[in-house]
Design an enzyme around this catalytic site. Structure first.
Site, PDB file in Angstrom:
ATOM      1  N   VAL A  11       0.868  -1.180   0.000  1.00  0.00           N
ATOM      2  CA  VAL A  11       0.000   0.000   0.000  1.00  0.00           C
ATOM      3  C   VAL A  11       0.899   1.222   0.000  1.00  0.00           C
ATOM      4  O   VAL A  11       2.073   1.160   0.375  1.00  0.00           O
ATOM      5  CB  VAL A  11      -0.952   0.035   1.222  1.00  0.00           C
ATOM      6  CG1 VAL A  11      -1.985  -1.075   1.120  1.00  0.00           C
ATOM      7  CG2 VAL A  11      -0.171  -0.074   2.527  1.00  0.00           C
ATOM      8  N   SER A  12       0.336   2.361  -0.408  1.00  0.00           N
ATOM      9  CA  SER A  12       1.152   3.559  -0.590  1.00  0.00           C
ATOM     10  C   SER A  12       1.336   4.379   0.674  1.00  0.00           C
ATOM     11  O   SER A  12       2.367   5.022   0.860  1.00  0.00           O
ATOM     12  CB  SER A  12       0.536   4.445  -1.682  1.00  0.00           C
ATOM     13  OG  SER A  12       0.450   3.743  -2.894  1.00  0.00           O
ATOM     14  N   THR A  13       0.323   4.386   1.550  1.00  0.00           N
ATOM     15  CA  THR A  13       0.389   5.231   2.744  1.00  0.00           C
ATOM     16  C   THR A  13       0.060   4.445   4.002  1.00  0.00           C
ATOM     17  O   THR A  13      -0.587   3.396   3.953  1.00  0.00           O
ATOM     18  CB  THR A  13      -0.596   6.414   2.623  1.00  0.00           C
ATOM     19  OG1 THR A  13      -1.924   5.897   2.470  1.00  0.00           O
ATOM     20  CG2 THR A  13      -0.265   7.289   1.428  1.00  0.00           C
TER      21      THR A  13
END
Length: 201
Positions: A11-13
């Site tokens: 996931v990015s964040t």
């Protein structure tokens, strides 16, 4: 026993969770008869070069401990089209394929895989051309505004800033190739840092 596989979820964040990807990939592995030997999760932007979990999977592939990498989609694995193509080429050398949940299996040793590699190489070149065009345009615009370009006097180069991390990693027994990959720098930069360190310990 089916193919040995590593599940990779990203996931990015930090406010996102990998759990949904892991659940979907675990079910996908069961349906496909894969023998999951490890689940690797990480939080990193798509363009981040610091992907420790992905690096551990690559190390497993090099050690011939897995046959496949399972991802929900290719964008979770590759940082760019070129990065995707580079890692697929490395994996094929160890007979490891990347399998997306869409059902697409990327094995560059097969005719279908070679066709995909040709397409990816074309897309990667297109991306590089676009980036080059944007960089040139940005530099021209910066010059027009009177901005000074390049490293200014007294500004430390990136290699100087990363030197302590490189030296520590070498002390810990990491290979130059691993260090370069982990820190997102060129292997020659690692060599230069260590040469300077040995001359001035």
């Amino acid at each position: 026993m089916g193919q040995r596989a590593a599940i990779y979820a990203r996931v990015s964040t930090s406010d996102q969770s990998c759990e949904r990807q892991v659940a979907e990939l675990t079910a996908f592995a069961e349906r496909g008869g894969f023998d999951v030997i490890g689940i690797f999760k990480e939080t990193a932007s798509g363009t981040s070069s610091n992907r420790s979990a992905r690096n551990r999977i690559i190390d497993l592939a090099q050690a011939r401990k897995i046959d496949a990498v399972l991802v929900t989609e290719l964008s979770r694995w590759g940082r760019s089209t070129q990065d995707l193509l580079d890692t697929l080429n490395r994996l094929v050398g160890w007979n490891v394929s990347v399998v997306a949940m869409s059902g697409m299996t990327f094995e560059l040793a097969t005719p279908h895989g070679r066709m995909m590699a040709t397409m990816l190489a074309g897309i990667a070149q297109f991306e590089r051309d676009l980036l080059s065009e944007r960089v040139k345009s940005g530099l021209a615009a910066a010059r027009a505004r009177g901005k000074k370009l390049g490293r200014q006097p007294g500004q430390r180069p990136k290699s100087d800033k990363l030197a302590p991390k490189v030296i520590q990693a070498v002390t810990d027994g990491r290979s130059y190739r691993w260090i370069a990959r982990d820190l997102g720098i060129n292997k020659n930069t690692v060599l230069d840092i260590m040469k300077r360190h040995r001359k001035n310990p």
